[in-house]
Design an enzyme around this catalytic site. Structure first.
Site, PDB file in Angstrom:
ATOM      1  N   GLN A 198      55.459  70.265 -20.179  1.00  0.00           N
ATOM      2  CA  GLN A 198      56.773  69.617 -20.160  1.00  0.00           C
ATOM      3  C   GLN A 198      56.635  68.270 -20.872  1.00  0.00           C
ATOM      4  O   GLN A 198      56.213  67.274 -20.284  1.00  0.00           O
ATOM      5  CB  GLN A 198      57.248  69.446 -18.725  1.00  0.00           C
ATOM      6  CG  GLN A 198      57.282  70.755 -17.932  1.00  0.00           C
ATOM      7  CD  GLN A 198      58.325  71.724 -18.448  1.00  0.00           C
ATOM      8  OE1 GLN A 198      59.530  71.485 -18.351  1.00  0.00           O
ATOM      9  NE2 GLN A 198      57.866  72.843 -19.006  1.00  0.00           N
ATOM     10  N   ARG A 218      61.241  66.144 -15.454  1.00  0.00           N
ATOM     11  CA  ARG A 218      61.236  65.782 -16.865  1.00  0.00           C
ATOM     12  C   ARG A 218      61.633  66.983 -17.724  1.00  0.00           C
ATOM     13  O   ARG A 218      61.511  68.134 -17.317  1.00  0.00           O
ATOM     14  CB  ARG A 218      59.871  65.257 -17.280  1.00  0.00           C
ATOM     15  CG  ARG A 218      58.752  66.271 -17.265  1.00  0.00           C
ATOM     16  CD  ARG A 218      57.366  65.649 -17.453  1.00  0.00           C
ATOM     17  NE  ARG A 218      57.343  64.632 -18.487  1.00  0.00           N
ATOM     18  CZ  ARG A 218      57.351  63.313 -18.233  1.00  0.00           C
ATOM     19  NH1 ARG A 218      57.390  62.868 -16.982  1.00  0.00           N
ATOM     20  NH2 ARG A 218      57.321  62.450 -19.220  1.00  0.00           N
ATOM     21  N   ALA A 239      66.695  69.961 -12.137  1.00  0.00           N
ATOM     22  CA  ALA A 239      65.637  70.628 -12.897  1.00  0.00           C
ATOM     23  C   ALA A 239      65.557  70.103 -14.331  1.00  0.00           C
ATOM     24  O   ALA A 239      66.383  69.298 -14.772  1.00  0.00           O
ATOM     25  CB  ALA A 239      65.867  72.134 -12.885  1.00  0.00           C
ATOM     26  N   HIS A 240      64.550  70.591 -15.054  1.00  0.00           N
ATOM     27  CA  HIS A 240      64.309  70.083 -16.400  1.00  0.00           C
ATOM     28  C   HIS A 240      65.480  70.376 -17.338  1.00  0.00           C
ATOM     29  O   HIS A 240      66.150  71.394 -17.242  1.00  0.00           O
ATOM     30  CB  HIS A 240      62.996  70.626 -16.971  1.00  0.00           C
ATOM     31  CG  HIS A 240      62.894  72.111 -17.079  1.00  0.00           C
ATOM     32  ND1 HIS A 240      61.751  72.734 -17.516  1.00  0.00           N
ATOM     33  CD2 HIS A 240      63.773  73.110 -16.811  1.00  0.00           C
ATOM     34  CE1 HIS A 240      61.929  74.039 -17.518  1.00  0.00           C
ATOM     35  NE2 HIS A 240      63.158  74.288 -17.102  1.00  0.00           N
ATOM     36  N   ASN A 241      65.717  69.419 -18.223  1.00  0.00           N
ATOM     37  CA  ASN A 241      66.721  69.507 -19.294  1.00  0.00           C
ATOM     38  C   ASN A 241      68.165  69.380 -18.815  1.00  0.00           C
ATOM     39  O   ASN A 241      69.096  69.511 -19.616  1.00  0.00           O
ATOM     40  CB  ASN A 241      66.595  70.810 -20.091  1.00  0.00           C
ATOM     41  CG  ASN A 241      65.168  71.128 -20.476  1.00  0.00           C
ATOM     42  OD1 ASN A 241      64.412  70.237 -20.848  1.00  0.00           O
ATOM     43  ND2 ASN A 241      64.791  72.391 -20.363  1.00  0.00           N
TER      44      ASN A 241
END
EC number: 2.3.1.191
Length: 351
Positions: A198, A218, A239-241
């Site tokens: 990530q 991240r 969560a990511h993004n």
């Protein structure tokens, strides 16, 4: 810490119309039911109007209509709840931070810490991090490499920022929050999960608040982004993004899956879950415990929850839900029979 202000001073601070004694001393805030002499209360919800006449508060924040006929001292304002919010900070007993770095803190040689910042006991600030003016970092916080904490930020004890997290001005982060942890990214190779690095970061705007034990992961490639004015309650998973627009608020235990984008001025109630890779437009309200499985493209209120009912009734409803498919088939058969009877056995005009 005890704060004393006169009713006149509070009226001036709020731009309120004063009804009563200007010199009356106010030492704190309390509810209509619990307020006593020296305390200021407020009436913001009509269901509490019944407590006003017997209220023992020194004064009450009221709208003009509620002030009519009220015998006590009052500050008359357009929005009592907003007025209460503004003056609550004047009576906040939270200890004030003192500028300086505690001797037990570990600060990398190339980290930049403004002289006005307060760095508490056992804080770790890693290489390349930058801490802005008037920032307060509580005991046992970890500020990862190359992080930026903007002016006026307040981090409660035991907050963790992984590397490459950028935080704007006046951001509040409560204890146990983890910002910049690795997103849940894996590729499946013949039944075996292979980890995806990530390599994005987290970018947080100005005036954001993040609650106790909330996690913001991240990004996988680009940053996870939380825009200005966003408010996140306790135990939320971002969560990511994920992208969250300006002034959106989320209550406790919300879970937002990866790469979902949420617009501006949304309100997400407690326990809501959202699947990944969907878009939610601006000005959306989602009721508690709703499961959002597709994009929302029109502003408005949405729900997928089942309202509470007595257990016996709920069991009957659940049993009927299981029968819906069979009932639908039987209804279709019945419609065909009715069609046949009413048409005299001839095809209807509809086919």
């Amino acid at each position: 810490m005890t704060v004393t202000m006169t009713l006149g001073q509070l009226a001036e601070a709020l731009g309120a119309t004063l009804k009563g004694s200007e010199a009356l001393q106010i030492t704190g805030l309390a509810t209509l039911q619990e307020a006593g002499p020296g305390q200021l209360s407020f009436l913001a919800n009509k269901q509490y109007r019944k407590y006003l006449d017997n209220c023992q508060a020194a004064a009450v924040l009221l709208q003009a209509a509620d002030a009519e006929g009220f015998a006590g001292n009052a500050l008359i304002v357009a929005d009592p709840y907003l007025a209460y919010a503004r003056i609550s900070h004047l009576f906040d007993p939270k200890p004030k931070a003192v500028a300086g770095i505690h001797p037990s803190a570990v600060v990398a040689e190339d980290a930049q810490v403004d002289a006005s910042a307060s760095i508490g006991p056992f804080v770790v600030i890693e290489s390349g991090a930058r801490i802005g003016a008037n920032v307060s970092i509580g005991a046992h916080c970890v500020i990862g490499a190359r992080c930026v904490v903007g002016e006026g930020g307040w981090l409660a004890p035991r907050v963790t920022l992984y590397h490459d997290v950028t935080i704007g001005k006046r951001v509040v982060i409560q204890s146990g929050a983890v910002i910049g942890g690795e997103g849940f990214g894996f590729a499946n190779e013949k039944g075996v999960w292979r980890k995806i690095a990530q390599i994005g970061g987290v970018t947080i705007g100005d005036d954001v608040e993040i609650g106790v034990n909330t996690a913001v992961d991240r990004g996988a490639l680009s940053d996870t982004r939380i825009a200005d004015g966003v408010k996140l309650d306790n135990q939320i998973q971002i969560a990511h993004n994920v992208q969250i627009g300006e002034h959106t608020a989320m209550a406790a235990c919300v879970g937002i899956s990866g790469s979902t984008r949420i617009g501006k001025h949304c309100t997400i109630a407690g326990g809501v879950g959202m699947v990944g890779h969907i878009d939610v437009c601006d000005n959306v309200f989602v009721s508690g415990m709703t499961m959002v499985t597709r994009s929302i493209t029109e502003p408005g209120a949405y729900s997928s929850g089942t309202a509470m009912q007595p257990l016996a009734d709920w069991r009957k409803s659940a049993a009927r839900i299981r029968q819906l498919d069979d009932m639908s088939k039987r209804l279709q058969q019945l419609e065909k029979r009715v069609d046949t009877v009413t048409s005299g056995g001839q095809p209807t005009s509809e086919g």
